[in-house]
Design a protein around this motif. Structure first.
Motif, PDB file in Angstrom:
ATOM      1  N   ILE A  11       0.835  -1.200   0.000  1.00  0.00           N
ATOM      2  CA  ILE A  11       0.000   0.000   0.000  1.00  0.00           C
ATOM      3  C   ILE A  11       0.872   1.252   0.000  1.00  0.00           C
ATOM      4  CG2 ILE A  11      -1.619   1.367   1.391  1.00  0.00           C
ATOM      5  CD1 ILE A  11      -2.988  -1.266   2.180  1.00  0.00           C
ATOM      6  N   GLU A  12       1.922   1.260   0.803  1.00  0.00           N
ATOM      7  CA  GLU A  12       2.830   2.414   0.824  1.00  0.00           C
ATOM      8  C   GLU A  12       3.487   2.628  -0.534  1.00  0.00           C
ATOM      9  OE1 GLU A  12       4.161   2.400   5.532  1.00  0.00           O
ATOM     10  OE2 GLU A  12       5.246   1.128   4.122  1.00  0.00           O
ATOM     11  N   LEU A  15       0.943   4.189  -2.888  1.00  0.00           N
ATOM     12  CA  LEU A  15       0.668   5.594  -2.580  1.00  0.00           C
ATOM     13  C   LEU A  15       1.917   6.482  -2.650  1.00  0.00           C
ATOM     14  CD1 LEU A  15      -1.775   5.076   0.421  1.00  0.00           C
ATOM     15  CD2 LEU A  15      -2.367   5.695  -1.948  1.00  0.00           C
ATOM     16  N   ALA A  16       3.091   5.902  -2.831  1.00  0.00           N
ATOM     17  CA  ALA A  16       4.346   6.670  -2.812  1.00  0.00           C
ATOM     18  C   ALA A  16       4.358   7.848  -3.788  1.00  0.00           C
ATOM     19  CB  ALA A  16       5.541   5.750  -3.058  1.00  0.00           C
ATOM     20  N   PRO A  17       3.852   7.714  -5.018  1.00  0.00           N
ATOM     21  CA  PRO A  17       3.855   8.888  -5.903  1.00  0.00           C
ATOM     22  C   PRO A  17       3.005  10.039  -5.357  1.00  0.00           C
ATOM     23  CG  PRO A  17       3.569   6.884  -7.185  1.00  0.00           C
ATOM     24  CD  PRO A  17       3.443   6.495  -5.736  1.00  0.00           C
ATOM     25  N   LEU A  18       1.915   9.722  -4.672  1.00  0.00           N
ATOM     26  CA  LEU A  18       1.076  10.776  -4.083  1.00  0.00           C
ATOM     27  C   LEU A  18       1.781  11.434  -2.905  1.00  0.00           C
ATOM     28  CD1 LEU A  18      -2.459   9.125  -4.127  1.00  0.00           C
ATOM     29  CD2 LEU A  18      -1.320  10.515  -5.871  1.00  0.00           C
ATOM     30  N   THR A  19       2.454  10.629  -2.100  1.00  0.00           N
ATOM     31  CA  THR A  19       3.210  11.155  -0.965  1.00  0.00           C
ATOM     32  C   THR A  19       4.307  12.096  -1.459  1.00  0.00           C
ATOM     33  OG1 THR A  19       2.754   9.139   0.289  1.00  0.00           O
ATOM     34  CG2 THR A  19       4.577  10.493   1.062  1.00  0.00           C
ATOM     35  N   GLU A  49      -6.513  18.051   2.303  1.00  0.00           N
ATOM     36  CA  GLU A  49      -5.256  18.782   2.174  1.00  0.00           C
ATOM     37  C   GLU A  49      -4.132  17.789   1.920  1.00  0.00           C
ATOM     38  OE1 GLU A  49      -4.729  21.379   5.523  1.00  0.00           O
ATOM     39  OE2 GLU A  49      -6.662  22.343   5.184  1.00  0.00           O
ATOM     40  N   SER A  50      -3.030  18.276   1.389  1.00  0.00           N
ATOM     41  CA  SER A  50      -1.938  17.402   0.954  1.00  0.00           C
ATOM     42  C   SER A  50      -1.455  16.436   2.032  1.00  0.00           C
ATOM     43  CB  SER A  50      -0.770  18.228   0.425  1.00  0.00           C
ATOM     44  OG  SER A  50      -0.232  19.043   1.438  1.00  0.00           O
ATOM     45  N   GLU A  51      -1.348  16.923   3.276  1.00  0.00           N
ATOM     46  CA  GLU A  51      -0.825  16.051   4.336  1.00  0.00           C
ATOM     47  C   GLU A  51      -1.816  14.967   4.760  1.00  0.00           C
ATOM     48  OE1 GLU A  51      -2.571  19.668   6.331  1.00  0.00           O
ATOM     49  OE2 GLU A  51      -1.137  19.398   4.719  1.00  0.00           O
ATOM     50  N   GLU A  52      -3.070  15.053   4.333  1.00  0.00           N
ATOM     51  CA  GLU A  52      -4.087  14.063   4.700  1.00  0.00           C
ATOM     52  C   GLU A  52      -4.231  12.947   3.672  1.00  0.00           C
ATOM     53  OE1 GLU A  52      -7.515  16.624   6.848  1.00  0.00           O
ATOM     54  OE2 GLU A  52      -7.210  17.107   4.723  1.00  0.00           O
ATOM     55  N   ILE A  53      -3.762  13.158   2.475  1.00  0.00           N
ATOM     56  CA  ILE A  53      -4.075  12.283   1.347  1.00  0.00           C
ATOM     57  C   ILE A  53      -3.643  10.836   1.586  1.00  0.00           C
ATOM     58  CG2 ILE A  53      -3.635  11.845  -1.112  1.00  0.00           C
ATOM     59  CD1 ILE A  53      -3.368  14.969  -1.376  1.00  0.00           C
ATOM     60  N   ALA A  54      -2.373  10.589   1.823  1.00  0.00           N
ATOM     61  CA  ALA A  54      -1.883   9.216   1.963  1.00  0.00           C
ATOM     62  C   ALA A  54      -2.479   8.539   3.190  1.00  0.00           C
ATOM     63  CB  ALA A  54      -0.359   9.189   2.030  1.00  0.00           C
ATOM     64  N   PHE A  55      -2.600   9.257   4.295  1.00  0.00           N
ATOM     65  CA  PHE A  55      -3.161   8.683   5.525  1.00  0.00           C
ATOM     66  C   PHE A  55      -4.604   8.246   5.294  1.00  0.00           C
ATOM     67  CE2 PHE A  55      -5.431   9.188   9.574  1.00  0.00           C
ATOM     68  CZ  PHE A  55      -4.705   8.300  10.359  1.00  0.00           C
ATOM     69  N   TYR A  56      -5.399   9.102   4.672  1.00  0.00           N
ATOM     70  CA  TYR A  56      -6.804   8.815   4.382  1.00  0.00           C
ATOM     71  C   TYR A  56      -6.923   7.571   3.502  1.00  0.00           C
ATOM     72  CZ  TYR A  56     -11.611   9.870   2.793  1.00  0.00           C
ATOM     73  OH  TYR A  56     -12.949   9.824   2.495  1.00  0.00           O
ATOM     74  N   ALA A  57      -6.174   7.571   2.397  1.00  0.00           N
ATOM     75  CA  ALA A  57      -6.242   6.463   1.447  1.00  0.00           C
ATOM     76  C   ALA A  57      -5.738   5.163   2.056  1.00  0.00           C
ATOM     77  CB  ALA A  57      -5.455   6.804   0.189  1.00  0.00           C
ATOM     78  N   GLU A  58      -4.654   5.224   2.798  1.00  0.00           N
ATOM     79  CA  GLU A  58      -4.077   4.007   3.364  1.00  0.00           C
ATOM     80  C   GLU A  58      -5.070   3.274   4.260  1.00  0.00           C
ATOM     81  OE1 GLU A  58      -0.044   2.523   5.710  1.00  0.00           O
ATOM     82  OE2 GLU A  58      -0.377   4.666   5.385  1.00  0.00           O
TER      83      GLU A  58
END
Length: 114
Positions: A11-12, A15-19, A49-58
């Motif tokens: 999963i990481e 999502l790495a390109p988004l992070t 917001e940008s800092e929420e994206i990966a956490f939300y999706a993960e």
């Protein structure tokens, strides 16, 4: 003695390109769309917001949701990321819609739960 950093999870890695994009462009937002039996809504359910994206999706991917993420740009400025579309659904839900007219995809990936 330094500890070795654990290998990233699948999963990481997904999502790495988004992070990386969120770090590079902290002003970028993600628009969240939820697919259901009636298809896909025209308007997003929320913006992240940008800092929420990966956490939300993960969290949702860990819970077994499907996801297509797309880095979208306006057709007039096709190299400048405008926002990220996160399209979530469960089970055998409808496939995500294509980008609306006037938008182009700079990158897109699909996650199907194992």
């Amino acid at each position: 003695m330094t500890q070795r950093k654990p290998d990233p999870t699948p999963i990481e890695l997904f999502l790495a390109p988004l992070t990386a994009l969120a770090r590079k462009r902290p002003e970028i937002e993600a628009l969240v769309f939820w697919g259901g039996a009636d298809g896909w809504p025209a308007a997003p359910s929320e913006a992240l917001e940008s800092e929420e994206i990966a956490f939300y999706a993960e969290g949702l991917l860990e819970d077994g949701f499907h996801l297509v993420w797309t880095v979208a740009a306006l057709a007039d400025t096709p190299t400048l990321p405008d926002h990220i579309r996160l399209q979530f659904w469960q089970d055998d839900g409808p496939p995500p819609d294509a980008l609306p007219q006037g938008w182009v995809a700079l990158d897109s990936r699909r996650w199907t739960p194992p």
